[in-house]
Design a protein around this motif. Sequence first.
Motif, short mmCIF file in Angstrom:
data_model
loop_
_atom_site.label_atom_id
_atom_site.label_comp_id
_atom_site.label_asym_id
_atom_site.label_seq_id
_atom_site.Cartn_x
_atom_site.Cartn_y
_atom_site.Cartn_z
N LEU A 4 0.86 -1.17 0.00
CA LEU A 4 0.00 0.00 0.00
C LEU A 4 0.90 1.22 0.00
CD1 LEU A 4 -2.45 1.85 0.49
CD2 LEU A 4 -2.27 1.28 2.92
N LYS A 6 0.60 5.08 0.42
CA LYS A 6 -0.27 6.19 0.81
C LYS A 6 0.50 7.47 0.51
CE LYS A 6 -2.40 8.57 4.68
NZ LYS A 6 -2.53 8.65 6.15
N THR A 39 -6.79 1.65 -6.75
CA THR A 39 -6.36 3.00 -6.40
C THR A 39 -7.57 3.76 -5.89
OG1 THR A 39 -4.78 2.93 -8.24
CG2 THR A 39 -5.15 5.07 -7.20
N ASP A 44 -7.57 13.12 3.61
CA ASP A 44 -7.14 12.62 4.90
C ASP A 44 -6.42 13.75 5.63
OD1 ASP A 44 -6.59 10.83 7.01
OD2 ASP A 44 -4.72 10.17 6.08
N THR A 49 -5.40 12.82 -0.79
CA THR A 49 -4.67 11.60 -0.45
C THR A 49 -5.03 10.49 -1.41
OG1 THR A 49 -4.63 12.26 1.88
CG2 THR A 49 -4.23 9.93 1.41
N TYR A 51 -4.50 6.24 -2.09
CA TYR A 51 -4.13 4.91 -1.61
C TYR A 51 -3.97 4.03 -2.84
CZ TYR A 51 -5.65 6.54 2.97
OH TYR A 51 -5.79 7.24 4.14
#
Length: 96
Positions: A4, A6, A39, A44, A49, A51
């Motif tokens: 992941l 971020k 995706t 955030d 943001t 992910y």
Amino acid sequence: MRVLLKASFDTERSSEMLRSGKLHQMMEALKERTHPEATYFTVDQGRRTMYLFFDMTDSADMPSIAEPLFMEMGASIDYTPVMNFDDLQKGLAKLS
């Protein structure tokens, strides 16, 4: 290994990328580089943001993935190894 990524983007820099049309180009290039499983985009802690879940086959790929986000978007980035349910089942089976 499934990872992941971020990435939280600086608001001013990402807004400029959006206005100039470069944001779409950068996201397309990232997609081509990582071939993500999924995706997601959200907010955030008040920042744009992303992910991104993808298979990282070589940890040496970390700089080529992260540096454009750092340089162009002023991003804060975290890499985290993750598992899906099948991975969890395999891991739990090794406990016995």
